[in-house]
Design a protein around this motif. Structure first.
Motif, PDB file in Angstrom:
ATOM      1  N   LEU A 303      32.819  18.644  80.715  1.00  0.00           N
ATOM      2  CA  LEU A 303      32.737  18.599  79.153  1.00  0.00           C
ATOM      3  C   LEU A 303      31.581  19.452  78.793  1.00  0.00           C
ATOM      4  O   LEU A 303      31.853  20.038  77.614  1.00  0.00           O
ATOM      5  N   GLY A 310      23.970  21.256  77.810  1.00  0.00           N
ATOM      6  CA  GLY A 310      25.282  20.527  77.293  1.00  0.00           C
ATOM      7  C   GLY A 310      25.409  19.330  78.041  1.00  0.00           C
ATOM      8  O   GLY A 310      25.932  18.252  77.697  1.00  0.00           O
ATOM      9  N   LEU A 313      23.809  16.452  76.476  1.00  0.00           N
ATOM     10  CA  LEU A 313      24.763  15.699  75.249  1.00  0.00           C
ATOM     11  C   LEU A 313      25.962  15.123  75.772  1.00  0.00           C
ATOM     12  O   LEU A 313      26.153  14.167  75.174  1.00  0.00           O
ATOM     13  N   ALA A 314      26.704  15.760  76.719  1.00  0.00           N
ATOM     14  CA  ALA A 314      27.716  14.919  77.322  1.00  0.00           C
ATOM     15  C   ALA A 314      27.440  13.610  77.856  1.00  0.00           C
ATOM     16  O   ALA A 314      28.229  12.719  77.613  1.00  0.00           O
ATOM     17  N   LEU A 316      24.916  11.788  76.907  1.00  0.00           N
ATOM     18  CA  LEU A 316      24.836  10.765  75.890  1.00  0.00           C
ATOM     19  C   LEU A 316      26.138  10.319  75.387  1.00  0.00           C
ATOM     20  O   LEU A 316      26.081   9.175  74.900  1.00  0.00           O
ATOM     21  N   LEU A 317      27.139  11.052  75.351  1.00  0.00           N
ATOM     22  CA  LEU A 317      28.332  10.723  74.816  1.00  0.00           C
ATOM     23  C   LEU A 317      28.776   9.462  75.811  1.00  0.00           C
ATOM     24  O   LEU A 317      29.462   8.781  75.352  1.00  0.00           O
ATOM     25  N   ILE A 350      38.876  15.041  74.431  1.00  0.00           N
ATOM     26  CA  ILE A 350      37.856  15.713  73.873  1.00  0.00           C
ATOM     27  C   ILE A 350      37.859  17.410  74.989  1.00  0.00           C
ATOM     28  O   ILE A 350      37.552  18.097  74.589  1.00  0.00           O
ATOM     29  N   SER A 354      38.196  20.824  73.765  1.00  0.00           N
ATOM     30  CA  SER A 354      37.291  21.875  74.140  1.00  0.00           C
ATOM     31  C   SER A 354      37.801  23.088  74.747  1.00  0.00           C
ATOM     32  O   SER A 354      37.389  24.122  74.667  1.00  0.00           O
ATOM     33  N   GLU A 383      24.798  34.951  73.322  1.00  0.00           N
ATOM     34  CA  GLU A 383      25.438  33.715  73.102  1.00  0.00           C
ATOM     35  C   GLU A 383      26.884  33.956  73.672  1.00  0.00           C
ATOM     36  O   GLU A 383      27.609  33.098  74.133  1.00  0.00           O
TER      37      GLU A 383
END
Lengths: 389, 359
Positions: A303, A310, A313-314, A316-317, A350, A354, A383
């Motif tokens: 993810l 990342g 954050l993933a 946390l999801l 998701i 993505s 980036e």
């Protein structure tokens, strides 16, 4: 700068699309069992964000997944599929637990770090075998790590239910059953919770939320892994070998060494996965020790597109989904199996979204490259490089 | 990048969420006389549908609901796959003002110990688990069974019925609780026939061992192939594999916890010799009755042979099969209740027990 703004909007659109899609499929499932999807979703959100204890619970639940995601993501970066984080954290927790109850009389500032190191060493040891098999004999790491997982479960069972079974539970003979666990870990090796810390900011976290400092360690580790991969020579080697081991050899990178080192680091990180539960919550190793973090870690890493930050954050999801699931079960009376289906649908949509997004950005990137080649010498877009990988 | 957006969207969603309604984390009001009593139950691994341990607990809950109707409200939950959210699920029930919450299985011991202190007004029923120093005033009742005694009887039944002088045992996980079943079963068989051959296998080393019918079937087939003609299982939902193997090879099986003759398929019925009943349903039901009638007491409730808390099953389907051995089993049962036979609870005791038979 203009297109960046547009990209950003696109990302939001994709993610929202994914969540809406997941909610739509989820609604069908919920209607199928005769509940009203709107009230179910409402109560899930209310439960996860409308209660003072849920935020802490989400952070606590995401803590092991941060470590799991990092361990898997790092190995993915070098092109190895570490399916064995599961077994590595079991052995890590086992080692930590033994050091945790057997070394008596140490002050916490020596004991706790020792226990954490033991956890990392355990995970590393369990990664060493597949890593050696990989570089010496070319055995595929997916097969070997899966097998190592099974061995780890059994080794832990042998230690917990046999060798170190805690016999100091005075049951009346013949009645009931003792807990199948090892002796309790000493106070000096327990990880303190963050109650006092958040208290400084006037946040009162309920006592039964076991959020502890491993959460902070996890975030710091994510930053460290990010720096390792993107800012160090070794990280460059990892990325090079991950993209093309043969090409890396020709420029003088010893890919086998890089494999070995990266896999060991991945194992050491995996060794930390179980410690938040072990040292911050449960306090002993038992047959009921939480399982599955290693596998969820694969989903977390995917993810996050193997991006260390990342991963946080993933994770946390996932923590949010798990906390929400508890609410659905206990308050909305949705059966566990339906909750599992819902979680699966959300993650799947998701991931699909993505992937679609990544493709979209890749084509955008190429368009831009062409344009910039036409116009002038382009300024390197770091980036962009990250996204392509 | 993606993940960043995820969090953004999550916070947005959070915004929507908190807009919805007033907060709901206020504790539920204490039940008044008129309100139904709320009774919750959290399953062990295996969950509902194992036709054994968990389903027995559910049967007790259901029976209470049938009998008391509007006086009680029931709710049951199953922990997630790995079982690590047991405590959280129970806490959520307690926070919602449940009056009595059952934890099905000894894995709840520590959690209920914690929760009973956190929620002194909520009553807890703990099945198979032992919390020290409970008294009648405690808000926990520990429901304990003598599985080894019941297993002794079905072990004796197996030995009496075996034509090959060879029987088998299949356990879920090798833990003290399941070893109690094993030791009792073996002792019962040796008691009847000291020379009997007993095979023993365990399914796995994680909680999944109690929901793996495929492995249960494989182990059973292999034991039957090596000569066993009766196999007893203590493996929860994995036991369904044993019944399949029994039909396939034309041998007999012994069920566990519930009267499994009643729940297996028609084709399997004639292959179930008997079942070792562990009356978790009675324990759950009685505890609920006590609460409804206002007689709830903490402490320990023992369910042994004398209390009919454990025993062997005789029903319409196996009555004929059991007819020639029931008398003998009743004699043995009497001896256990009188203390003439002391049933071993673990492998060490079993060795001693076996040695004492030689004399």
């Amino acid at each position: 700068m203009n297109y960046k703004y547009k990209d950003w909007l696109m990302q939001i659109a994709f993610t929202f699309g994914a969540i809406l899609f997941a909610m739509f499929i989820g609604s069908l499932v919920i209607m199928f069992i005769g509940k009203n999807p709107i009230t179910v979703y409402q109560s899930m959100l209310q439960f996860t964000f409308g209660r003072s204890d849920s935020i802490g619970a989400i952070l606590f639940k995401s803590t092991p997944l941060i470590f799991a995601g990092l361990a898997v993501a790092l190995s993915f970066r070098v092109g190895l599929f570490n399916i064995g984080a599961e077994g590595q954290y079991f052995i890590g927790a086992l080692a930590a637990s033994i050091v945790g109850f057997s070394l008596q009389g140490l002050p916490w500032f020596i004991h706790l770090p020792l226990v954490i190191l033991a956890g990392m060493a355990g995970g590393m040891l369990w990664a060493l075998i597949p890593a050696l098999l990989k570089v010496k004999r070319g055995a595929h790491e997916v097969i070997t790590t899966i097998m190592m997982n099974y061995i780890a479960y059994s080794v832990v069972h042998y230690f917990v239910a046999d060798l170190f079974l805690d016999k100091a539970q005075n049951l009346p003979k013949g009645y009931g059953s003792p807990m199948v666990r090892m002796p309790k870990i000493l106070e000096s090796a327990r990880m303190p919770t963050m109650h006092d810390f958040v208290g400084i900011f006037g946040v009162e976290m309920p006592r039964y939320i076991y959020l502890n400092w491993f959460f902070v360690i996890g975030i710091l580790l994510a930053i460290a892994v990010y720096i390792l991969i993107w800012k160090t020579p070794f990280g460059m080697e990892i990325r090079a070998v991950g993209q093309n081991p043969h090409a890396s050899e020709t420029v003088g990178i010893q890919s086998k060494k890089v494999y070995l080192k990266t896999f060991l680091i991945s194992g050491a990180i995996a060794g930390l996965i179980g410690l938040s539960d072990l040292l911050g919550y449960i306090g002993y190793m038992d047959t009921d020790f939480p399982r599955g973090y290693g596998f969820t870690g694969i989903a977390v890493a995917l993810l996050a597109n193997n991006n260390a930050l990342g991963v946080v954050l993933a994770a946390l999801l996932f923590g949010f989904l798990r906390r929400g699931a508890e609410g659905l079960q206990a308050i909305e009376q949705i059966p566990m199996d339906v909750v599992v289906i819902l979680e699966g649908v959300i993650i799947l949509s998701i991931v699909v979204a993505s992937q679609l997004m990544r493709r979209y950005f890749k084509t955008q990137e190429k368009k831009r490259e062409k344009e910039s080649q036409k116009t002038s010498a382009s300024d390197g877009d770091k980036e962009g490089l990250e996204n392509v990988e | 990048m993606l993940a960043l957006v995820l969090v953004l969207s999550l916070t947005l969603l959070a915004g929507c969420g908190s807009k919805d309604d007033a907060k709901q984390d206020a504790p539920a009001p204490a039940p008044t006389g008129e309100e139904p009593l709320k009774i919750g139950l959290v399953f062990d691994v295996g969950g509902r549908g194992d036709l054994s341990f968990n389903d027995m607990a559910y049967a007790g809950l259901e029976r209470a609901k049938l009998e008391y109707g509007d006086k009680i409200e029931i709710e049951y939950l199953e922990p997630a796959g790995s079982g690590d959210n047991r405590e959280e699920l129970m806490r959520l029930l307690a926070q919602q003002g449940y009056d009595l919450i059952f934890g099905v299985g000894f894995m709840f011991t520590e959690h209920i110990d914690k929760l009973s202190k956190e929620f002194p007004d909520v009553k807890f029923g703990l099945i198979d688990g032992y919390i020290p120093d409970l008294t009648a005033d405690s808000n926990v009742v520990s429901l304990l069974f003598t599985e080894h005694e019941g297993s002794f009887l079905v072990g004796a039944a197996a030995a009496l019925k075996s034509e090959n002088n060879s029987i088998g045992f299949i356990g879920g996980m090798q833990i003290p609780l399941i070893q109690k079943f094993e030791a009792g079963y073996m002792a019962g068989a040796y008691y009847v026939n000291p020379d009997i051959k007993i095979q023993s296998d365990y399914i796995g080393t994680t909680g999944d061992a109690f929901r793996d019918p495929v492995k249960g079937r494989e182990l059973a087939l292999s034991q039957y192939q090596r000569g066993a003609d009766i196999i007893y299982h203590a493996a929860g939902a994995s036991g369904t594999g044993l019944f399949e193997a029994a039909v396939q090879t034309g041998n007999l099986a012994i069920g566990v916890d519930a009267d499994q003759s009643l729940t297996v398929s028609e084709a399997q019925r004639s292959h179930v010799l008997t079942s070792m009943m562990k009356r978790v349903d009675v324990a759950v039901y009685n505890t609920i009755v006590d609460l409804v009638e206002g007689n709830f007491e903490g402490g320990y409730h023992m369910f042994g042979l004398a209390e009919e808390g454990v025993g062997y099953a005789v029903n319409d389907f196996n009555r004929e099969m059991m007819a020639d051995i029931v008398d003998e089993l009743e004699v043995i049962k009497g001896k256990i209740i009188d203390g003439e036979i002391v049933v071993p609870v673990d492998m060490e005791d079993l060795a001693e027990f076996k040695a004492s038979l030689g004399n």
